[in-house]
Scaffold this motif. Sequence first.
Motif, mmCIF file in Angstrom:
data_model
loop_
_atom_site.group_PDB
_atom_site.id
_atom_site.type_symbol
_atom_site.label_atom_id
_atom_site.label_comp_id
_atom_site.label_asym_id
_atom_site.label_seq_id
_atom_site.Cartn_x
_atom_site.Cartn_y
_atom_site.Cartn_z
ATOM 1 N N ALA A 7 0.861 -1.195 0.000
ATOM 2 C CA ALA A 7 0.000 0.000 0.000
ATOM 3 C C ALA A 7 0.888 1.233 0.000
ATOM 4 N N LEU A 8 0.495 2.221 -0.793
ATOM 5 C CA LEU A 8 1.283 3.461 -0.790
ATOM 6 C C LEU A 8 0.485 4.636 -0.229
ATOM 7 N N LEU A 9 -0.792 4.408 0.020
ATOM 8 C CA LEU A 9 -1.643 5.481 0.562
ATOM 9 C C LEU A 9 -2.085 5.102 1.972
ATOM 10 N N THR A 10 -2.073 6.067 2.882
ATOM 11 C CA THR A 10 -2.541 5.771 4.247
ATOM 12 C C THR A 10 -4.013 5.361 4.226
ATOM 13 N N THR A 11 -4.760 5.891 3.255
ATOM 14 C CA THR A 11 -6.197 5.586 3.187
ATOM 15 C C THR A 11 -6.479 4.144 2.769
ATOM 16 N N THR A 12 -5.501 3.487 2.123
ATOM 17 C CA THR A 12 -5.753 2.102 1.690
ATOM 18 C C THR A 12 -5.151 1.070 2.645
ATOM 19 N N MET A 13 -4.356 1.539 3.609
ATOM 20 C CA MET A 13 -3.744 0.596 4.562
ATOM 21 C C MET A 13 -4.763 -0.291 5.299
ATOM 22 N N PRO A 14 -5.951 0.235 5.667
ATOM 23 C CA PRO A 14 -6.919 -0.640 6.341
ATOM 24 C C PRO A 14 -7.334 -1.868 5.512
ATOM 25 N N ASN A 15 -7.141 -1.791 4.198
ATOM 26 C CA ASN A 15 -7.501 -2.949 3.362
ATOM 27 C C ASN A 15 -6.544 -4.126 3.551
ATOM 28 N N MET A 16 -5.369 -3.857 4.152
ATOM 29 C CA MET A 16 -4.484 -4.964 4.542
ATOM 30 C C MET A 16 -5.130 -5.732 5.695
ATOM 31 N N GLN A 17 -5.674 -4.973 6.629
ATOM 32 C CA GLN A 17 -6.400 -5.576 7.763
ATOM 33 C C GLN A 17 -7.576 -6.407 7.256
ATOM 34 N N ALA A 18 -8.255 -5.885 6.218
ATOM 35 C CA ALA A 18 -9.426 -6.588 5.671
ATOM 36 C C ALA A 18 -9.059 -7.980 5.160
ATOM 37 N N VAL A 19 -7.871 -8.100 4.552
ATOM 38 C CA VAL A 19 -7.421 -9.413 4.055
ATOM 39 C C VAL A 19 -7.194 -10.365 5.234
ATOM 40 N N ILE A 20 -6.539 -9.857 6.279
ATOM 41 C CA ILE A 20 -6.260 -10.698 7.450
ATOM 42 C C ILE A 20 -7.558 -11.086 8.159
ATOM 43 N N ASP A 21 -8.495 -10.130 8.263
ATOM 44 C CA ASP A 21 -9.804 -10.433 8.867
ATOM 45 C C ASP A 21 -10.511 -11.542 8.091
ATOM 46 N N GLU A 22 -10.443 -11.442 6.758
ATOM 47 C CA GLU A 22 -11.116 -12.466 5.936
ATOM 48 C C GLU A 22 -10.428 -13.828 6.074
ATOM 49 N N LEU A 23 -9.088 -13.824 6.169
ATOM 50 C CA LEU A 23 -8.377 -15.091 6.413
ATOM 51 C C LEU A 23 -8.857 -15.718 7.723
ATOM 52 N N ASN A 24 -8.981 -14.873 8.748
ATOM 53 C CA ASN A 24 -9.466 -15.371 10.045
ATOM 54 C C ASN A 24 -10.882 -15.920 9.947
ATOM 55 N N SER A 25 -11.746 -15.168 9.246
ATOM 56 C CA SER A 25 -13.142 -15.605 9.193
ATOM 57 C C SER A 25 -13.303 -16.883 8.358
ATOM 58 N N ARG A 26 -12.390 -17.108 7.424
ATOM 59 C CA ARG A 26 -12.445 -18.361 6.643
ATOM 60 C C ARG A 26 -11.675 -19.504 7.319
ATOM 61 N N GLY A 27 -11.074 -19.195 8.479
ATOM 62 C CA GLY A 27 -10.304 -20.218 9.194
ATOM 63 C C GLY A 27 -9.008 -20.601 8.487
ATOM 64 N N LEU A 28 -8.438 -19.648 7.745
ATOM 65 C CA LEU A 28 -7.241 -19.944 6.942
ATOM 66 C C LEU A 28 -5.996 -19.188 7.395
ATOM 67 N N ARG A 29 -6.109 -18.437 8.511
ATOM 68 C CA ARG A 29 -5.008 -17.544 8.875
ATOM 69 C C ARG A 29 -3.669 -18.264 9.023
ATOM 70 N N ASP A 30 -3.704 -19.479 9.619
ATOM 71 C CA ASP A 30 -2.425 -20.169 9.866
ATOM 72 C C ASP A 30 -1.885 -20.893 8.635
ATOM 73 N N LYS A 31 -2.616 -20.810 7.523
ATOM 74 C CA LYS A 31 -2.152 -21.481 6.291
ATOM 75 C C LYS A 31 -1.142 -20.640 5.504
ATOM 76 N N PHE A 32 -1.098 -19.334 5.777
ATOM 77 C CA PHE A 32 -0.267 -18.436 4.972
ATOM 78 C C PHE A 32 0.630 -17.546 5.828
ATOM 79 N N ILE A 33 1.811 -17.250 5.291
ATOM 80 C CA ILE A 33 2.676 -16.221 5.872
ATOM 81 C C ILE A 33 2.219 -14.909 5.234
ATOM 82 N N VAL A 34 1.839 -13.930 6.053
ATOM 83 C CA VAL A 34 1.338 -12.654 5.517
ATOM 84 C C VAL A 34 2.403 -11.577 5.703
#
Length: 211
Positions: free
Chosen positions: A147-174
């Motif tokens: 991300a190069l914009l401070t306004t888009t940084m929260p979308n990194m969190q969104a990916v991690i949240d979705e990994l958690n909600s799909r039960g896949l967080r421990d499958k990937f190095i982020v």
Amino acid sequence: MAEIHEISEFLQKGRAKNVKALVEEAINEGKDPKAILNEGLLAGMMIIGEKFKNNEVFVPEVLVAARALNAGLAILEPKLIEIGNEPVGKAVIGTVKGDLHDIGKNLVTMMMKGVGFEVTDLGVDVEPGVFIDRAQEVGANVICMSALLTTTMPNMQAVIDELNSRGLRDKFIVMVGGAPVNQSFAEQIGADYYTPDAATAAETAKAAVSK
């Protein structure tokens, strides 16, 4: 006779035509494709990565070296597949949703290829779900977000949240990076690694998958 170290030297100078010709010549002479990859292409890219980290070369030099790397890989990849060469790992990389910057992402892509990763580049403005779907599809070990914009940084969190909600967080190095991103932000959103530059990102990813 094609000398493998010459491939490395021409790659560092960004001479794509010479690299392509020498890789073809080395293959025709029956040289080991793995040696051409490791001692020629990747060795050259590692030197460029190290120089980039030490401010001895800059973005334009890295991009022309990367073009030369890709020219060589295009010729070599069919041979590597033939002999069943395994990459050190597989990564998907993209710039997060809402962000159209790609130079940093492109540099990381090249450096990761340079240490032996098979990289799927998702491009820019990537939806959170796309990172995860493609990572599963290609069997990736690593998800890299930029991300190069401070306004888009929260979308990194969104990916991690979705990994958690799909039960896949421990499958990937982020891994996360980009100008406004830092270590404390990475920790706050639950990413595994933050790196300040492309060469460090590649080294960190390689070390992480070999753990």
